[in-house]
Write an enzyme that holds these catalytic residues in place. Sequence first.
Site, PDB file in Angstrom:
ATOM      1  N   SER A   1       0.851  -1.195   0.000  1.00 29.91           N
ATOM      2  CA  SER A   1       0.000   0.000   0.000  1.00 29.91           C
ATOM      3  C   SER A   1       0.883   1.240   0.000  1.00 29.91           C
ATOM      4  O   SER A   1       1.804   1.365   0.807  1.00 29.91           O
ATOM      5  CB  SER A   1      -0.906   0.034   1.224  1.00 29.91           C
ATOM      6  OG  SER A   1      -1.592   1.265   1.219  1.00 29.91           O
TER       7      SER A   1
ATOM      8  N   SER B   1      -0.546   4.207   0.412  1.00 28.61           N
ATOM      9  CA  SER B   1      -1.315   5.249   1.114  1.00 28.61           C
ATOM     10  C   SER B   1      -0.549   5.877   2.286  1.00 28.61           C
ATOM     11  O   SER B   1      -0.565   7.105   2.428  1.00 28.61           O
ATOM     12  CB  SER B   1      -2.655   4.698   1.588  1.00 28.61           C
ATOM     13  OG  SER B   1      -3.436   4.366   0.475  1.00 28.61           O
TER      14      SER B   1
ATOM     15  N   LYS C   1     -14.112  -3.303   2.335  1.00 23.60           N
ATOM     16  CA  LYS C   1     -14.809  -2.160   1.706  1.00 23.60           C
ATOM     17  C   LYS C   1     -16.337  -2.275   1.712  1.00 23.60           C
ATOM     18  O   LYS C   1     -17.034  -1.266   1.743  1.00 23.60           O
ATOM     19  CB  LYS C   1     -14.349  -2.004   0.249  1.00 23.60           C
ATOM     20  CG  LYS C   1     -13.014  -1.337   0.091  1.00 23.60           C
ATOM     21  CD  LYS C   1     -12.722  -1.167  -1.402  1.00 23.60           C
ATOM     22  CE  LYS C   1     -11.529  -0.295  -1.639  1.00 23.60           C
ATOM     23  NZ  LYS C   1     -11.411   0.115  -3.038  1.00 23.60           N
TER      24      LYS C   1
ATOM     25  N   ASP D   1     -12.683   6.744  -4.727  1.00 26.77           N
ATOM     26  CA  ASP D   1     -12.187   6.210  -6.010  1.00 26.77           C
ATOM     27  C   ASP D   1     -12.851   6.974  -7.157  1.00 26.77           C
ATOM     28  O   ASP D   1     -12.247   7.178  -8.211  1.00 26.77           O
ATOM     29  CB  ASP D   1     -12.515   4.716  -6.149  1.00 26.77           C
ATOM     30  CG  ASP D   1     -11.604   3.853  -5.287  1.00 26.77           C
ATOM     31  OD1 ASP D   1     -10.527   4.340  -4.880  1.00 26.77           O
ATOM     32  OD2 ASP D   1     -11.980   2.699  -5.000  1.00 26.77           O
TER      33      ASP D   1
ATOM     34  N   ALA E   1     -13.474  -2.700  -8.083  1.00 27.20           N
ATOM     35  CA  ALA E   1     -12.918  -1.556  -8.816  1.00 27.20           C
ATOM     36  C   ALA E   1     -13.820  -1.203  -9.998  1.00 27.20           C
ATOM     37  O   ALA E   1     -14.073  -0.032 -10.289  1.00 27.20           O
ATOM     38  CB  ALA E   1     -11.508  -1.881  -9.288  1.00 27.20           C
TER      39      ALA E   1
ATOM     40  N   LEU F   1      -6.200   0.730 -14.376  1.00 28.63           N
ATOM     41  CA  LEU F   1      -6.227   1.072 -12.943  1.00 28.63           C
ATOM     42  C   LEU F   1      -5.022   0.516 -12.197  1.00 28.63           C
ATOM     43  O   LEU F   1      -4.710   0.955 -11.097  1.00 28.63           O
ATOM     44  CB  LEU F   1      -7.516   0.550 -12.290  1.00 28.63           C
ATOM     45  CG  LEU F   1      -8.686   1.540 -12.221  1.00 28.63           C
ATOM     46  CD1 LEU F   1      -9.125   1.996 -13.599  1.00 28.63           C
ATOM     47  CD2 LEU F   1      -9.863   0.954 -11.473  1.00 28.63           C
TER      48      LEU F   1
HETATM   49  P1  ATR Z   1     -11.305  -5.700  -7.152  1.00 33.79           P
HETATM   50  O1  ATR Z   1     -12.037  -5.283  -5.928  1.00 33.79           O
HETATM   51  O2  ATR Z   1      -9.860  -5.244  -7.176  1.00 33.79           O
HETATM   52  O3  ATR Z   1     -12.011  -5.346  -8.405  1.00 33.79           O
HETATM   53  P2  ATR Z   1     -12.212  -8.449  -7.303  1.00 33.79           P
HETATM   54  O4  ATR Z   1     -13.550  -8.065  -6.792  1.00 33.79           O
HETATM   55  O5  ATR Z   1     -11.571  -9.684  -6.792  1.00 33.79           O
HETATM   56  O6  ATR Z   1     -11.142  -7.297  -7.053  1.00 33.79           O
HETATM   57  O7  ATR Z   1     -12.306  -8.534  -8.911  1.00 33.79           O
HETATM   58  C1  ATR Z   1     -11.207  -8.887  -9.691  1.00 33.79           C
HETATM   59  C2  ATR Z   1     -11.576  -8.753 -11.172  1.00 33.79           C
HETATM   60  O8  ATR Z   1     -10.409  -9.085 -11.935  1.00 33.79           O
HETATM   61  C3  ATR Z   1     -12.660  -9.695 -11.638  1.00 33.79           C
HETATM   62  O9  ATR Z   1     -13.345  -9.088 -12.708  1.00 33.79           O
HETATM   63  C4  ATR Z   1     -11.856 -10.929 -12.105  1.00 33.79           C
HETATM   64  O10 ATR Z   1     -12.521 -11.733 -13.059  1.00 33.79           O
HETATM   65  P3  ATR Z   1     -13.542 -12.895 -12.570  1.00 33.79           P
HETATM   66  O11 ATR Z   1     -14.831 -12.205 -12.206  1.00 33.79           O
HETATM   67  O12 ATR Z   1     -13.681 -13.793 -13.739  1.00 33.79           O
HETATM   68  O13 ATR Z   1     -12.887 -13.569 -11.383  1.00 33.79           O
HETATM   69  C5  ATR Z   1     -10.690 -10.218 -12.759  1.00 33.79           C
HETATM   70  N1  ATR Z   1      -9.490 -11.064 -12.834  1.00 33.79           N
HETATM   71  C6  ATR Z   1      -8.628 -11.352 -11.831  1.00 33.79           C
HETATM   72  N2  ATR Z   1      -7.618 -12.158 -12.275  1.00 33.79           N
HETATM   73  C7  ATR Z   1      -7.853 -12.354 -13.598  1.00 33.79           C
HETATM   74  C8  ATR Z   1      -7.172 -13.078 -14.626  1.00 33.79           C
HETATM   75  N3  ATR Z   1      -6.030 -13.732 -14.384  1.00 33.79           N
HETATM   76  N4  ATR Z   1      -7.699 -13.053 -15.868  1.00 33.79           N
HETATM   77  C9  ATR Z   1      -8.840 -12.376 -16.130  1.00 33.79           C
HETATM   78  N5  ATR Z   1      -9.531 -11.676 -15.201  1.00 33.79           N
HETATM   79  C10 ATR Z   1      -9.058 -11.664 -13.958  1.00 33.79           C
END
Ligand code: ATR
Length: 290
Positions: free
Chosen positions: A22, A24, A73, A109, A137, A232
Amino acid sequence: MKNSVHLNTKILGLIGHPLKHSYSPFIHNIAIDLKEIDYIYLPFDIPTSNLKNAVRGMIALGIRGFNVTIPHKENIIQFMSNVSEEASIIGAVNTVVNELGKLSGYNTDVNGILETLNPFKEEIFGNEISIIGAGGASRAVIYTLIRYFKPSKIFLVNRTEQRADSLKNYFQDKMKYNSFKTKELFPPDLVEVFRSSKLIVNATSVGMYPDVDDSITMLADSFAKGQIVFDLVYNPIQTNLLKLASSNGAIALDGLKMLVYQAAKSFELWTSETMPVEQVYKSLQLFLKV
Ligand code: ATR
């Protein structure tokens, strides 16, 4: 750090678990030094099982405010006396202000995303856009774009299309926005989707340290001159996706500005002071050696 602690020093902090990578504490303590105000910002590693106790402790100790990160969150909302409109629609709070024991939740955000995209508002407004990801996000990105950029269509792309579908249904209901199209994250098909989008936002963790060789797409013809690509991810700053986008003439926007601007809004909510964002951004670049 020039910070020193006095009897009246006000405490700010960050809660999350695990608290890895982090920036922050760096950002806020630099800003505190630059503004010469009597605050200190501390990280608190709080597992989910201790969230309730931690919130009580924050109130008991008179902590002025704190940031909230993964995995709290969403869960933190139940402890708030007030939740801002955007945090309530997004369903996530990243900033809490403590007014004499009454906690108010915000999602800054939105400010980070707005400050990054506002210089390109004319180009983006009313056009088709793609958002990749369906996690926390992505929710902040969808809210900000619908609210401030009125896109003619949003392509919501996700590895698990079902998650994109439920997000689509959620925002259709909450924001009365009906121009979504969901897609599975499948690179050959994406070329066409991306080519028709004025703005493409990566709201997944793909390409983030340590998996820096990964990218949503390696297909160069996904991007073209006149497009804007916003990643991001801020570690590394120049992700493979952004490298590919700029080598094809697109405008590449990294996640570091968003990080500083979301912090700036939190800082203002806690201290009523304006963060010197340019200086903080430069210090962060020096710190990260970029
Ligand atoms: P955040 O709060 O950072 O958005 P999250 O809620 O865990 O974290 O969401 C992660 C996002 O990244 C999701 O859209 C995830 O896709 P899935 O819904 O299919 O899990 C995506 N993501 C993470 N790793 C990935 C990968 N290796 N390839 C494609 N998408 C990925």
